[in-house]
Design an enzyme around this catalytic site. Structure first.
Site, PDB file in Angstrom:
ATOM      1  N   ASN A  85       0.870  -1.182   0.000  1.00  0.00           N
ATOM      2  CA  ASN A  85       0.000   0.000   0.000  1.00  0.00           C
ATOM      3  C   ASN A  85       0.907   1.231   0.000  1.00  0.00           C
ATOM      4  O   ASN A  85       1.550   1.530   0.998  1.00  0.00           O
ATOM      5  CB  ASN A  85      -0.880  -0.033   1.263  1.00  0.00           C
ATOM      6  N   PHE A  86       0.950   1.902  -1.145  1.00  0.00           N
ATOM      7  CA  PHE A  86       1.828   3.087  -1.248  1.00  0.00           C
ATOM      8  C   PHE A  86       1.230   4.293  -0.522  1.00  0.00           C
ATOM      9  O   PHE A  86       1.907   5.294  -0.338  1.00  0.00           O
ATOM     10  CB  PHE A  86       2.038   3.479  -2.713  1.00  0.00           C
ATOM     11  N   LYS A  87      -0.056   4.221  -0.164  1.00  0.00           N
ATOM     12  CA  LYS A  87      -0.752   5.367   0.432  1.00  0.00           C
ATOM     13  C   LYS A  87      -0.564   6.584  -0.478  1.00  0.00           C
ATOM     14  O   LYS A  87      -0.594   6.434  -1.700  1.00  0.00           O
ATOM     15  CB  LYS A  87      -0.276   5.600   1.860  1.00  0.00           C
ATOM     16  N   HIS A 146      -9.562   0.692   5.064  1.00  0.00           N
ATOM     17  CA  HIS A 146      -8.286   1.001   5.720  1.00  0.00           C
ATOM     18  C   HIS A 146      -8.532   1.962   6.883  1.00  0.00           C
ATOM     19  O   HIS A 146      -9.361   2.884   6.772  1.00  0.00           O
ATOM     20  CB  HIS A 146      -7.305   1.607   4.716  1.00  0.00           C
ATOM     21  N   GLY A 202       2.767   2.021  10.809  1.00  0.00           N
ATOM     22  CA  GLY A 202       3.708   3.140  10.743  1.00  0.00           C
ATOM     23  C   GLY A 202       4.503   3.360  12.012  1.00  0.00           C
ATOM     24  O   GLY A 202       5.193   4.368  12.142  1.00  0.00           O
ATOM     25  N   SER A 224       3.694  -2.344  10.153  1.00  0.00           N
ATOM     26  CA  SER A 224       5.150  -2.387  10.343  1.00  0.00           C
ATOM     27  C   SER A 224       5.772  -3.728   9.945  1.00  0.00           C
ATOM     28  O   SER A 224       6.678  -4.235  10.608  1.00  0.00           O
ATOM     29  CB  SER A 224       5.516  -2.022  11.784  1.00  0.00           C
ATOM     30  N   GLU A 265      -5.027  -5.204  10.415  1.00  0.00           N
ATOM     31  CA  GLU A 265      -3.994  -4.183  10.602  1.00  0.00           C
ATOM     32  C   GLU A 265      -4.270  -3.417  11.898  1.00  0.00           C
ATOM     33  O   GLU A 265      -5.049  -2.435  11.890  1.00  0.00           O
ATOM     34  CB  GLU A 265      -4.010  -3.191   9.445  1.00  0.00           C
TER      35      GLU A 265
HETATM   36  P1  13P Z   1       3.177   0.266   7.539  1.00  0.00           P
HETATM   37  O1  13P Z   1       3.719  -0.990   6.910  1.00  0.00           O
HETATM   38  O2  13P Z   1       3.900   1.500   7.120  1.00  0.00           O
HETATM   39  O3  13P Z   1       3.061   0.114   9.027  1.00  0.00           O
HETATM   40  O4  13P Z   1       1.688   0.463   6.987  1.00  0.00           O
HETATM   41  C1  13P Z   1       0.815  -0.604   7.041  1.00  0.00           C
HETATM   42  C2  13P Z   1      -0.411  -0.256   6.310  1.00  0.00           C
HETATM   43  O5  13P Z   1      -1.172   0.619   6.725  1.00  0.00           O
HETATM   44  C3  13P Z   1      -0.687  -0.962   5.056  1.00  0.00           C
HETATM   45  O6  13P Z   1      -1.993  -0.776   4.621  1.00  0.00           O
END
Ligand code: 13P
Length: 233
Positions: A8-10, A89, A163, A193, A157
């Site tokens: 997920n690149f966000k 999400h 994060g 993470s 998640e």
């Molecule tokens: P991180 O891997 O940066 O913790 O993010 C996880 C996430 O939100 C994936 O959708």
């Protein structure tokens, strides 16, 4: 069951950076029948060529097309050949997407035959109140979601692990995935993470079928490394 490794690149990376990323992935990743790679880039990159991996939208509105300023809708996604979508999400829930809206989106994209990665997860406060509270919260986040839909993948998640640089403990992931497994036989991912140091251990937890990776997937070398780890796990 096939392993799913999703990124997920966000709202990160430029179009040039993503072009370069996909070029490298297309030339360096050897797909295997045991691994499915999915990338959820920002919407502006959904028209790029993806040869050996799948592309998905991070979100979309539940309508074919029409007067929905600022939204991605079904016809646009279909015109790009996209049939994967992420819903639920925690970052979108935090912006105000409630269970009713998510259920409507889920049903709409289910009816359109999309593969849906549906995210759930508890906040820190709920985690501190113990397993029953966590299970209750996750059950509420699954309310109205058809757990028999075979295009569905659930991503657990925990919000406090996203994060933070520290994933949930293996024992915590195991107990939540065990709880989810009582509800469905579909693929269950863990996210929060995940990186190249903890991926192998996470993939070896019972009932974990893959991972949803944020920051650690932003560099293509890292993502390729994690795909290799998943092949061997
Ligand atoms: P991180 O891997 O940066 O913790 O993010 C996880 C996430 O939100 C994936 O959708």
């Amino acid at each position: 069951m096939k392993r799913i490794i999703a990124a997920n690149f966000k709202s990160n990376l430029s179009i040039q950076e993503i072009q370069q990323y996909f070029k490298t992935l297309n030339s360096s990743f050897n797909p295997s029948k045991d691994i499915e790679a999915i990338i959820f880039p920002p919407a502006f990159a959904l028209n790029l060529e993806a040869i050996n991996f799948n592309l998905g939208a991070q979100n979309a509105y539940g309508a074919k097309n029409g007067a929905f300023t600022g939204e991605l809708t079904l016809d646009g996604l279909v015109s790009l050949g996209i049939n994967y979508i992420m819903l639920g999400h925690s970052e979108r829930r935090a912006m105000g997407e409630d269970q009713k809206l998510l259920t409507d989106k889920f049903n709409f994209y289910k009816d359109a035959g999309f593969k849906i990665v549906y995210c759930i997860g508890e906040d820190l406060n709920t985690r501190q109140k113990g397993q029953d509270n966590i299970e209750y919260m996750l059950s509420c986040q699954l309310e109205g979601i058809d757990l028999d839909y075979n295009g569905l993948t659930i991503a657990y998640e925990p919000i406090w692990a996203i994060g933070s640089g520290v994933s949930a403990k293996a024992s915590d992931i195991e107990s939540i995935h065990h709880f989810l497994r009582q509800k469905t036989n579909l693929a269950l991912l863990y996210g929060g993470s995940v990186n190249d140091s903890n991926l192998k251990e996470i993939l070896n937890i019972p009932d974990v079928n893959g991972a949803l990776i944020g920051s650690a997937a932003l560099k293509v070398e890292n993502f390729l490394k994690m795909l290799e780890i998943a092949k061997e796990a």
